[in-house]
Design a protein around this motif. Structure first.
Motif, PDB file in Angstrom:
ATOM      1  N   ALA A   1       1.840  -5.427  -9.335  1.00  0.00           N
ATOM      2  CA  ALA A   1       2.977  -6.249  -9.775  1.00  0.00           C
ATOM      3  C   ALA A   1       3.025  -6.319 -11.296  1.00  0.00           C
ATOM      4  O   ALA A   1       4.091  -6.519 -11.888  1.00  0.00           O
ATOM      5  CB  ALA A   1       2.868  -7.656  -9.187  1.00  0.00           C
ATOM      6  N   GLU A   2       1.887  -6.129 -11.945  1.00  0.00           N
ATOM      7  CA  GLU A   2       1.833  -6.140 -13.407  1.00  0.00           C
ATOM      8  C   GLU A   2       2.000  -4.751 -14.004  1.00  0.00           C
ATOM      9  O   GLU A   2       1.701  -4.515 -15.170  1.00  0.00           O
ATOM     10  CB  GLU A   2       0.516  -6.764 -13.879  1.00  0.00           C
ATOM     11  CG  GLU A   2       0.395  -8.253 -13.596  1.00  0.00           C
ATOM     12  CD  GLU A   2       1.318  -9.098 -14.480  1.00  0.00           C
ATOM     13  OE1 GLU A   2       2.105  -8.540 -15.266  1.00  0.00           O
ATOM     14  OE2 GLU A   2       1.248 -10.345 -14.374  1.00  0.00           O
TER      15      GLU A   2
ATOM     16  N   LEU B   1       1.938  -7.249   3.808  1.00  0.00           N
ATOM     17  CA  LEU B   1       2.503  -8.299   2.951  1.00  0.00           C
ATOM     18  C   LEU B   1       2.510  -7.906   1.474  1.00  0.00           C
ATOM     19  O   LEU B   1       3.477  -8.172   0.762  1.00  0.00           O
ATOM     20  CB  LEU B   1       1.708  -9.602   3.118  1.00  0.00           C
ATOM     21  CG  LEU B   1       2.144 -10.753   2.210  1.00  0.00           C
ATOM     22  CD1 LEU B   1       3.456 -11.370   2.711  1.00  0.00           C
ATOM     23  CD2 LEU B   1       1.072 -11.827   2.093  1.00  0.00           C
ATOM     24  N   GLY B   2       1.404  -7.299   1.030  1.00  0.00           N
ATOM     25  CA  GLY B   2       1.213  -7.133  -0.410  1.00  0.00           C
ATOM     26  C   GLY B   2       1.514  -5.748  -0.955  1.00  0.00           C
ATOM     27  O   GLY B   2       1.501  -5.556  -2.179  1.00  0.00           O
TER      28      GLY B   2
ATOM     29  N   SER C   1      -2.360  -5.784  -5.138  1.00  0.00           N
ATOM     30  CA  SER C   1      -0.970  -6.264  -5.194  1.00  0.00           C
ATOM     31  C   SER C   1      -0.675  -6.884  -6.553  1.00  0.00           C
ATOM     32  O   SER C   1       0.351  -6.593  -7.171  1.00  0.00           O
ATOM     33  CB  SER C   1      -0.713  -7.312  -4.113  1.00  0.00           C
ATOM     34  OG  SER C   1      -1.007  -6.791  -2.858  1.00  0.00           O
ATOM     35  N   GLY C   2      -1.580  -7.747  -7.008  1.00  0.00           N
ATOM     36  CA  GLY C   2      -1.383  -8.395  -8.299  1.00  0.00           C
ATOM     37  C   GLY C   2      -1.368  -7.388  -9.437  1.00  0.00           C
ATOM     38  O   GLY C   2      -0.520  -7.447 -10.331  1.00  0.00           O
ATOM     39  N   LEU C   3      -2.298  -6.441  -9.389  1.00  0.00           N
ATOM     40  CA  LEU C   3      -2.368  -5.418 -10.440  1.00  0.00           C
ATOM     41  C   LEU C   3      -1.086  -4.585 -10.451  1.00  0.00           C
ATOM     42  O   LEU C   3      -0.517  -4.304 -11.513  1.00  0.00           O
ATOM     43  CB  LEU C   3      -3.580  -4.503 -10.201  1.00  0.00           C
ATOM     44  CG  LEU C   3      -4.953  -5.105 -10.488  1.00  0.00           C
ATOM     45  CD1 LEU C   3      -6.057  -4.228  -9.891  1.00  0.00           C
ATOM     46  CD2 LEU C   3      -5.185  -5.274 -12.001  1.00  0.00           C
TER      47      LEU C   3
ATOM     48  N   TYR D   1       5.831  -4.509   2.033  1.00  0.00           N
ATOM     49  CA  TYR D   1       7.020  -5.377   1.957  1.00  0.00           C
ATOM     50  C   TYR D   1       7.574  -5.459   0.528  1.00  0.00           C
ATOM     51  O   TYR D   1       8.764  -5.215   0.309  1.00  0.00           O
ATOM     52  CB  TYR D   1       6.660  -6.759   2.517  1.00  0.00           C
ATOM     53  CG  TYR D   1       7.810  -7.731   2.691  1.00  0.00           C
ATOM     54  CD1 TYR D   1       9.103  -7.301   2.972  1.00  0.00           C
ATOM     55  CD2 TYR D   1       7.594  -9.112   2.607  1.00  0.00           C
ATOM     56  CE1 TYR D   1      10.149  -8.208   3.131  1.00  0.00           C
ATOM     57  CE2 TYR D   1       8.626 -10.018   2.780  1.00  0.00           C
ATOM     58  CZ  TYR D   1       9.898  -9.567   3.031  1.00  0.00           C
ATOM     59  OH  TYR D   1      10.921 -10.464   3.184  1.00  0.00           O
ATOM     60  N   PRO D   2       6.728  -5.744  -0.478  1.00  0.00           N
ATOM     61  CA  PRO D   2       7.261  -5.770  -1.849  1.00  0.00           C
ATOM     62  C   PRO D   2       7.343  -4.375  -2.491  1.00  0.00           C
ATOM     63  O   PRO D   2       7.673  -4.258  -3.661  1.00  0.00           O
ATOM     64  CB  PRO D   2       6.255  -6.657  -2.592  1.00  0.00           C
ATOM     65  CG  PRO D   2       4.987  -6.550  -1.839  1.00  0.00           C
ATOM     66  CD  PRO D   2       5.323  -6.212  -0.415  1.00  0.00           C
TER      67      PRO D   2
ATOM     68  N   LYS E   1       0.550  -1.781 -12.973  1.00  0.00           N
ATOM     69  CA  LYS E   1      -0.514  -0.789 -12.841  1.00  0.00           C
ATOM     70  C   LYS E   1      -0.203   0.160 -11.677  1.00  0.00           C
ATOM     71  O   LYS E   1       0.421  -0.236 -10.696  1.00  0.00           O
ATOM     72  CB  LYS E   1      -1.866  -1.468 -12.566  1.00  0.00           C
ATOM     73  CG  LYS E   1      -2.261  -2.530 -13.588  1.00  0.00           C
ATOM     74  CD  LYS E   1      -2.515  -1.938 -14.951  1.00  0.00           C
ATOM     75  CE  LYS E   1      -2.975  -3.005 -15.932  1.00  0.00           C
ATOM     76  NZ  LYS E   1      -2.983  -2.486 -17.320  1.00  0.00           N
TER      77      LYS E   1
ATOM     78  N   LEU F   1       5.195  -2.141  -3.533  1.00  0.00           N
ATOM     79  CA  LEU F   1       4.426  -2.041  -4.775  1.00  0.00           C
ATOM     80  C   LEU F   1       3.718  -0.690  -4.887  1.00  0.00           C
ATOM     81  O   LEU F   1       3.466  -0.004  -3.894  1.00  0.00           O
ATOM     82  CB  LEU F   1       3.424  -3.199  -4.853  1.00  0.00           C
ATOM     83  CG  LEU F   1       4.073  -4.538  -5.234  1.00  0.00           C
ATOM     84  CD1 LEU F   1       3.106  -5.698  -5.032  1.00  0.00           C
ATOM     85  CD2 LEU F   1       4.579  -4.506  -6.674  1.00  0.00           C
TER      86      LEU F   1
END
Lengths: 282, 312
Positions: free
Chosen positions: B67-68, B91-92, B63-65, B95-96, B70, B98
């Motif tokens: 969001a940046e 959730l990750g 999720s973090g990757l 929903y967002p 990738k 990604l």
């Protein structure tokens, strides 16, 4: 505009109480929400958004910004207050919290609110997400930092420790985690529900740099952030001893206000106390 | 006998070909040798992320990757990829919305000897119920390669499943894959056989068996289960008047459910579902398990006869 090193300690104390006042007003207006943990993390949020973090409220997706991930997503009110007061959106909008068609959802949603980096609220997941942000920065040789706020109760979730191992293995020295150690969760004392002690030794054994501070002491928070910046190969965790409901006498150390807003009478009392505290800061 | 190739080998080849794209990051949870993400790791170790046996963290990090910026591929076995971390995906990733591709191998009962703990028979159902999620189940190795290339171009969360064992090749190398498009492989007028994954080749065999009896079966490869190709499904059933669905998955929540939901609302017609009957699998060879759990071409042909009989 880069908001950085903008505020003195005295000003930050006043801002923290303004954020607390926003939290009380917005949760009372909503008739629900999580004020207790919002108040315990208010001093940290003031320091991050008004002094430590590099960010541009007028350009929320500015690539050089420091990232903030709110793992304890139920304290969305304090995040929304910090974003509004620092200029991401009108402060007036805070009163739409939790209402139909508002972008200020009960828990933060990525893409809905400027400045919210990730959807959170299901506990135990934010640290893994923050690891992803930090790893991406390392891969791309970017210099910004990733700040993540976790609750103490949510450290009962095993996924945090998967992430703790990961951050250490991948040398995420750009990652700084704050634990809001207010010792209360919805059912009562964290130690009774499921003890997370010994907390410092847990993080240390996972390979982290650990510092424990008074989470209501602005100077100590600032110094801890400075210390975090000296990390070279290891991630940093700042364990902040805090008081749930801090700043409002009848809410302090009272688990009832974990997930319940003030009634009309309590709201007036809380607002009076916080306004008084703000005057005292000036 | 057609050529047999393992889909995961071609997933690995596709990832290897994608390694030149700097936005692509591949994660695995201690199964890179089995999922074949090791192919990417060999050529691009700096963008390969081993997370250890910690699938929930794998999705959180993804999720973090993502969001940046990738394009993230996260792989493990189907049971773990969807069951262990369903809520992390919710959730990750979903929903967002990604850009995370969850690609699972070792799906279906053809996992064989490892038994029920490792046979994902609920994964399509779990992923299909998530808003924003695209669900793919390519039919063979070449289609898996093409689908991997297609999802690397698509911006959003995707779940793609495949099995462990080599499966018959039914498509042509280099054929274009379009997300959301079901392909009519054989035209027919008496019954529509909707297959997904390696069950498509069983549908082709079933159609051959039926042809000998004078029954004309249409075979459709539904490699995108969500979003379902409504037009192709309805056009086929409007010609044939009845349908059989075939998947290496529970009859609950997968292709059978998706097709039944559509047909019952838009074009009520007899439907027979082939899949595992709300039960766990067990150890055995894939061929033995296909017979025991009713997933052979003969079972599909029999379901087709029942469906045709039920037509008014």
């Amino acid at each position: 505009m880069v908001i950085r090193l903008a505020k003195s300690e005295k000003e930050l104390r006043e801002i923290a109480n303004k954020l607390r006042l926003d939290v009380i007003e917005m949760t009372s207006e909503a008739g629900s929400g999580h004020p207790g943990g919002s108040l315990s993390s208010a001093d940290l949020m003031a320091v991050l958004y008004f002094r430590v973090m590099n960010h541009r409220p007028s350009d929320p997706s500015w690539d050089g910004r420091d990232r903030f991930i709110l793992s304890k997503g139920h304290v969305a009110p304090i995040l929304y207050a910090s974003l509004a007061e620092s200029g991401y959106f009108p402060v007036d909008e805070l009163k739409t919290l939790r209402k139909i068609n508002s972008r200020l959802q009960g828990h933060p949603v990525r893409g809905k609110v400027p400045g919210v980096e990730m959807s959170t609220g299901s506990l135990g997941q934010g640290l893994s997400m923050a690891c992803g942000f930090a790893l991406a920065a390392k891969m791309d040789s970017k210099k910004h930092r990733v700040y993540c706020l976790v609750g103490d109760g949510e450290l009962q979730s095993g996924m945090n420790w998967e992430a703790a191992m990961f951050a250490s293995q991948y040398k995420l020295s750009n990652l700084v985690v704050f634990v809001d150690r207010n010792r209360l969760q919805i059912s009562g004392c964290t130690d009774d529900v499921m003890s997370i002690e010994p907390l410092e030794r847990k993080w240390e054994s996972f390979g982290w740099r650990v510092i424990t501070i008074d989470g209501h002491n602005i100077g100590q928070i600032i110094n801890a952030c400075k210390w975090a910046k000296r990390a070279r190969t290891r991630p940093t965790v700042v364990i902040m001893n805090t008081i749930k409901g801090k700043g409002v006498s009848f809410m302090e150390n009272n688990a009832v206000f974990h997930g319940k807003s003030c009634n009309e009478e309590e709201t007036v009392c809380a607002e009076n106390e916080l306004e008084e505290a703000m005057r005292f800061c000036r | 006998m057609s050529q047999m190739l393992a889909q995961r080998d071609y997933y690995g080849k596709a990832l290897r070909a994608l390694a030149s794209r700097e936005d692509i990051v591949v994660l695995d949870a201690d199964l890179a040798g089995s999922t074949k993400t090791s192919e990417f790791q060999k050529v691009c170790p700096e963008r390969f992320v081993e997370v250890g046996i910690a699938e929930q963290n794998m999705i959180g990090v993804s999720s973090g990757l993502a969001a940046e910026g990738k394009t993230v591929f996260a792989s493990t076995f189907g049971v773990f990829a969807t069951g262990r971390c369903w809520e992390q995906i919710r959730l990750g990733a979903a929903y967002p919305k990604l850009n995370i591709k969850i690609v699972a191998t070792h799906c279906g009962i053809s996992v064989g000897e490892d038994g029920a703990t490792h046979q994902a028979l609920e994964d399509i159902s779990l992923m299909r119920s998530l808003p924003n999620m695209t669900v793919l189940s390519p039919a063979d190795a070449y289609e898996t390669y093409a689908a991997t290339m297609a999802i690397a171009e698509y911006d959003g969360p995707v779940y793609m499943r495949m099995g462990r064992s080599p499966v018959p090749v039914i498509s042509k190398e280099g054929e274009k894959f379009t997300i959301g498009e079901a392909k009519v492989l054989l035209e027919g007028k008496d019954v529509s056989l909707f297959g997904t994954g390696q069950m498509v080749s069983n549908c082709i065999e079933a159609a051959e068996e039926l042809r000998k009896e004078g029954v004309s079966a249409e075979v459709i490869n539904v490699s995108t289960i969500k979003p379902l190709d409504r037009e192709t499904v309805l056009a086929s059933v409007s010609r044939t008047g009845c349908a059989v669905t075939a998947e290496e998955h529970s009859i609950i929540g997968g292709l059978g459910s998706a097709v039944s939901e559509l047909i019952s609302e838009e074009l009520p017609s007899p439907v027979q579902r082939i899949g595992t009957m709300d039960m766990f699998g067990e150890s055995g060879s894939p061929a033995e398990l296909f017979v025991k759990y009713g997933l052979t071409s003969g079972d599909i042909a029999e379901a087709a006869r029942r469906a045709i009989k039920r037509k008014r």
